[in-house]
Design a protein around this motif. Structure first.
Motif, PDB file in Angstrom:
ATOM      1  N   GLY A  57      32.417  -4.202   1.914  1.00  0.00           N
ATOM      2  CA  GLY A  57      33.308  -5.352   2.024  1.00  0.00           C
ATOM      3  C   GLY A  57      32.962  -6.267   3.187  1.00  0.00           C
ATOM      4  N   ARG A  58      33.248  -7.554   3.000  1.00  0.00           N
ATOM      5  CA  ARG A  58      33.004  -8.559   4.028  1.00  0.00           C
ATOM      6  C   ARG A  58      34.213  -9.488   4.102  1.00  0.00           C
ATOM      7  NH1 ARG A  58      27.842  -9.310   5.685  1.00  0.00           N
ATOM      8  NH2 ARG A  58      28.255 -11.497   6.120  1.00  0.00           N
ATOM      9  N   TYR A  59      34.439 -10.028   5.293  1.00  0.00           N
ATOM     10  CA  TYR A  59      35.531 -10.973   5.471  1.00  0.00           C
ATOM     11  C   TYR A  59      35.177 -12.324   4.852  1.00  0.00           C
ATOM     12  CZ  TYR A  59      37.798  -7.870   8.877  1.00  0.00           C
ATOM     13  OH  TYR A  59      38.426  -6.812   9.491  1.00  0.00           O
ATOM     14  N   ASP A  60      36.180 -12.965   4.285  1.00  0.00           N
ATOM     15  CA  ASP A  60      36.059 -14.334   3.789  1.00  0.00           C
ATOM     16  C   ASP A  60      36.545 -15.248   4.913  1.00  0.00           C
ATOM     17  OD1 ASP A  60      36.396 -16.824   2.653  1.00  0.00           O
ATOM     18  OD2 ASP A  60      37.366 -16.092   0.833  1.00  0.00           O
ATOM     19  N   ARG A  61      35.606 -15.921   5.587  1.00  0.00           N
ATOM     20  CA  ARG A  61      35.966 -16.742   6.752  1.00  0.00           C
ATOM     21  C   ARG A  61      36.967 -17.833   6.405  1.00  0.00           C
ATOM     22  NH1 ARG A  61      33.178 -12.566   8.362  1.00  0.00           N
ATOM     23  NH2 ARG A  61      32.560 -12.663  10.541  1.00  0.00           N
ATOM     24  N   GLN A  62      36.849 -18.416   5.231  1.00  0.00           N
ATOM     25  CA  GLN A  62      37.778 -19.464   4.835  1.00  0.00           C
ATOM     26  C   GLN A  62      39.185 -18.888   4.705  1.00  0.00           C
ATOM     27  OE1 GLN A  62      36.289 -22.462   4.609  1.00  0.00           O
ATOM     28  NE2 GLN A  62      38.251 -23.505   4.440  1.00  0.00           N
ATOM     29  N   GLN A  63      39.273 -17.700   4.137  1.00  0.00           N
ATOM     30  CA  GLN A  63      40.580 -17.061   4.019  1.00  0.00           C
ATOM     31  C   GLN A  63      41.143 -16.713   5.389  1.00  0.00           C
ATOM     32  OE1 GLN A  63      40.817 -12.994   2.456  1.00  0.00           O
ATOM     33  NE2 GLN A  63      42.645 -13.571   1.304  1.00  0.00           N
ATOM     34  N   LEU A  64      40.291 -16.238   6.296  1.00  0.00           N
ATOM     35  CA  LEU A  64      40.764 -15.884   7.633  1.00  0.00           C
ATOM     36  C   LEU A  64      41.307 -17.109   8.367  1.00  0.00           C
ATOM     37  CD1 LEU A  64      38.014 -13.386   8.859  1.00  0.00           C
ATOM     38  CD2 LEU A  64      40.188 -12.896   7.722  1.00  0.00           C
ATOM     39  N   GLN A  65      40.672 -18.256   8.178  1.00  0.00           N
ATOM     40  CA  GLN A  65      41.171 -19.471   8.819  1.00  0.00           C
ATOM     41  C   GLN A  65      42.523 -19.887   8.240  1.00  0.00           C
ATOM     42  OE1 GLN A  65      38.310 -22.679   9.142  1.00  0.00           O
ATOM     43  NE2 GLN A  65      36.642 -21.289   9.685  1.00  0.00           N
ATOM     44  N   ARG A  66      42.663 -19.712   6.926  1.00  0.00           N
ATOM     45  CA  ARG A  66      43.974 -20.006   6.327  1.00  0.00           C
ATOM     46  C   ARG A  66      45.026 -19.023   6.851  1.00  0.00           C
ATOM     47  NH1 ARG A  66      40.918 -20.210   1.425  1.00  0.00           N
ATOM     48  NH2 ARG A  66      41.878 -18.225   0.790  1.00  0.00           N
ATOM     49  N   GLY A  67      44.639 -17.745   6.974  1.00  0.00           N
ATOM     50  CA  GLY A  67      45.571 -16.750   7.495  1.00  0.00           C
ATOM     51  C   GLY A  67      45.985 -17.043   8.928  1.00  0.00           C
ATOM     52  N   PHE A  68      45.031 -17.506   9.729  1.00  0.00           N
ATOM     53  CA  PHE A  68      45.362 -17.893  11.097  1.00  0.00           C
ATOM     54  C   PHE A  68      46.364 -19.045  11.098  1.00  0.00           C
ATOM     55  CE2 PHE A  68      44.431 -21.065  14.449  1.00  0.00           C
ATOM     56  CZ  PHE A  68      44.992 -20.378  15.520  1.00  0.00           C
ATOM     57  N   ALA A 241      42.059  -9.281  12.926  1.00  0.00           N
ATOM     58  CA  ALA A 241      42.502  -9.163  14.319  1.00  0.00           C
ATOM     59  C   ALA A 241      42.468  -7.714  14.785  1.00  0.00           C
ATOM     60  CB  ALA A 241      43.911  -9.740  14.469  1.00  0.00           C
ATOM     61  N   ALA A 242      42.841  -6.795  13.884  1.00  0.00           N
ATOM     62  CA  ALA A 242      42.872  -5.379  14.247  1.00  0.00           C
ATOM     63  C   ALA A 242      41.487  -4.753  14.242  1.00  0.00           C
ATOM     64  CB  ALA A 242      43.785  -4.619  13.290  1.00  0.00           C
ATOM     65  N   GLU A 243      40.584  -5.266  13.403  1.00  0.00           N
ATOM     66  CA  GLU A 243      39.248  -4.689  13.301  1.00  0.00           C
ATOM     67  C   GLU A 243      38.206  -5.788  13.103  1.00  0.00           C
ATOM     68  OE1 GLU A 243      37.161  -0.732  11.407  1.00  0.00           O
ATOM     69  OE2 GLU A 243      38.971  -1.515  10.489  1.00  0.00           O
ATOM     70  N   PRO A 244      37.934  -6.578  14.139  1.00  0.00           N
ATOM     71  CA  PRO A 244      36.991  -7.695  14.002  1.00  0.00           C
ATOM     72  C   PRO A 244      35.551  -7.251  13.769  1.00  0.00           C
ATOM     73  CG  PRO A 244      37.641  -7.411  16.290  1.00  0.00           C
ATOM     74  CD  PRO A 244      38.522  -6.515  15.486  1.00  0.00           C
ATOM     75  N   LYS A 245      35.222  -6.020  14.111  1.00  0.00           N
ATOM     76  CA  LYS A 245      33.848  -5.519  13.949  1.00  0.00           C
ATOM     77  C   LYS A 245      33.669  -4.731  12.653  1.00  0.00           C
ATOM     78  CE  LYS A 245      32.768  -7.158  17.984  1.00  0.00           C
ATOM     79  NZ  LYS A 245      31.921  -8.375  18.089  1.00  0.00           N
ATOM     80  N   LEU A 246      34.567  -4.896  11.702  1.00  0.00           N
ATOM     81  CA  LEU A 246      34.496  -4.127  10.466  1.00  0.00           C
ATOM     82  C   LEU A 246      33.172  -4.337   9.738  1.00  0.00           C
ATOM     83  CD1 LEU A 246      37.183  -3.516   7.831  1.00  0.00           C
ATOM     84  CD2 LEU A 246      35.210  -4.842   7.111  1.00  0.00           C
ATOM     85  N   GLU A 247      32.692  -5.564   9.669  1.00  0.00           N
ATOM     86  CA  GLU A 247      31.436  -5.839   8.963  1.00  0.00           C
ATOM     87  C   GLU A 247      30.258  -5.168   9.646  1.00  0.00           C
ATOM     88  OE1 GLU A 247      32.287 -10.242   7.044  1.00  0.00           O
ATOM     89  OE2 GLU A 247      31.796 -10.079   9.167  1.00  0.00           O
ATOM     90  N   ASN A 248      30.264  -5.164  10.983  1.00  0.00           N
ATOM     91  CA  ASN A 248      29.195  -4.465  11.715  1.00  0.00           C
ATOM     92  C   ASN A 248      29.222  -2.973  11.420  1.00  0.00           C
ATOM     93  OD1 ASN A 248      28.498  -6.889  12.855  1.00  0.00           O
ATOM     94  ND2 ASN A 248      29.565  -6.526  14.784  1.00  0.00           N
ATOM     95  N   ARG A 249      30.418  -2.417  11.321  1.00  0.00           N
ATOM     96  CA  ARG A 249      30.547  -0.992  11.021  1.00  0.00           C
ATOM     97  C   ARG A 249      30.030  -0.686   9.618  1.00  0.00           C
ATOM     98  NH1 ARG A 249      34.694   1.825   8.993  1.00  0.00           N
ATOM     99  NH2 ARG A 249      36.180   0.107   9.202  1.00  0.00           N
ATOM    100  N   HIS A 250      30.353  -1.577   8.691  1.00  0.00           N
ATOM    101  CA  HIS A 250      29.849  -1.389   7.326  1.00  0.00           C
ATOM    102  C   HIS A 250      28.326  -1.461   7.289  1.00  0.00           C
ATOM    103  CE1 HIS A 250      33.832  -2.554   5.087  1.00  0.00           C
ATOM    104  NE2 HIS A 250      33.912  -1.433   5.782  1.00  0.00           N
ATOM    105  N   ARG A 251      27.751  -2.432   8.009  1.00  0.00           N
ATOM    106  CA  ARG A 251      26.289  -2.563   8.022  1.00  0.00           C
ATOM    107  C   ARG A 251      25.639  -1.335   8.661  1.00  0.00           C
ATOM    108  NH1 ARG A 251      27.377  -8.255   8.793  1.00  0.00           N
ATOM    109  NH2 ARG A 251      27.557  -7.949  11.049  1.00  0.00           N
ATOM    110  N   ALA A 252      26.250  -0.852   9.747  1.00  0.00           N
ATOM    111  CA  ALA A 252      25.701   0.334  10.406  1.00  0.00           C
ATOM    112  C   ALA A 252      25.774   1.545   9.487  1.00  0.00           C
ATOM    113  CB  ALA A 252      26.466   0.606  11.701  1.00  0.00           C
ATOM    114  N   GLY A 253      26.840   1.656   8.731  1.00  0.00           N
ATOM    115  CA  GLY A 253      26.978   2.768   7.807  1.00  0.00           C
ATOM    116  C   GLY A 253      25.938   2.727   6.703  1.00  0.00           C
TER     117      GLY A 253
END
Length: 280
Positions: A57-68, A241-253
């Motif tokens: 999974g990856r974050y949708d930056r456009q969605q995150l901006q709307r959520g902010f 906000a709770a896990e901003p490094k989630l994508e890095n963790r997924h890539r490392a995995g």
């Protein structure tokens, strides 16, 4: 005879004692737990998928901006995010100047000290500042919310079982309390000042419905701001906000998995090469 059986007496007595305890535990009658309103009417998370679900999974930056935007215009009136700095917003696609403007235009100023008098003062926020709380202290927060303390949202998506799925369900789960519930459990009637939400643990929550109508915010990208859409977006933002490094963790995995697969192939090849001439 006693000398012959003596070494076995203590173990046999101990085994008999344990069997008696076990038998008593099994045969002791237990009173059935009385059903409760929360047990019968509580609902789990709604069916919804996010772009960041799953190991790839990856974050949708456009969605995150709307959520902010939803957090800024709706949630920030009551909830703080004291562990998130304005400059962190560059992680969801805002540029440096945009972050500076967001901080400068924030509705609540940051506590500071007047350099001339040494007295407490406030100033415009800087990108290095953390989101300021809407209240001066806990007492003020409780006084403004019927003695309920609005939780900080910095880690809320990780602090609640179900994460973003739970948050979405909660935000879209407000409804009228069923008449059947009140008939079966008169004591469970939603008290004045609380709101019925079957996705909340005890069914009654102090937070009024924060998302109440379509168009409550106006998205700059033209997305239609329905209540489910706003709940979806702000839930995704709170997960970031709770896990901003989630994508890095997924890539490392994924990288670790690929490495292990290659290492396994080489190890198996070496094993076959070493033992190919050996006879069993």
């Amino acid at each position: 005879m006693i000398r012959f059986f003596g070494p076995f007496i203590a173990p046999l007595v101990g085994a008999g004692f344990l069997l008696a305890l076990l038998w008593g535990f099994i045969t002791t009658p237990r009173e059935a737990e009385a059903p409760t309103a929360a047990h019968e009417y509580h609902k789990g998370e709604k069916e919804i998928s996010f772009s960041f679900d799953g190991p790839l999974g990856r974050y949708d930056r456009q969605q995150l901006q709307r959520g902010f935007q939803v957090y800024k215009e709706v949630c920030s009136a009551c909830h703080s995010m004291k562990m998130v700095a304005f400059r962190d917003l560059e992680g969801i696609g805002f540029s440096g100047p945009e972050v500076k403007a967001i901080a400068n235009q924030w509705a609540v100023e940051v506590p500071s000290i007047n350099p001339d008098t040494g007295e407490a003062a406030t100033r415009k926020a800087l990108p290095s500042d953390y989101f300021p709380s809407p209240y001066a202290n806990e007492t003020a927060a409780r006084a403004a919310n019927n003695n309920a303390l609005p939780p900080d949202l910095s880690l809320i998506a990780k602090a609640r079982e179900g994460g973003s799925h739970y948050l979405y369900s909660l935000l879209t789960g407000y409804e009228e309390q069923p008449a059947e519930l009140v008939r079966k459990f008169p004591d469970a009637k939603t008290p004045a000042g609380l709101y019925y939400n079957p996705h909340f643990a005890n069914l009654n929550i102090a937070m009024p419905p924060p998302l109440v109508a379509e168009g409550q915010v106006t998205y700059s990208d033209g997305t239609k701001a329905t209540v489910p859409q706003m709940a979806d977006d702000v839930s995704a933002f709170l997960m970031w906000a709770a896990e901003p490094k989630l994508e890095n963790r997924h890539r490392a995995g994924v990288a670790a998995l690929i490495y292990l697969l290659i290492a396994t192939a080489f190890t198996y090849g070496a094993y076959r090469n070493i033992w190919r001439d050996k006879k069993h």
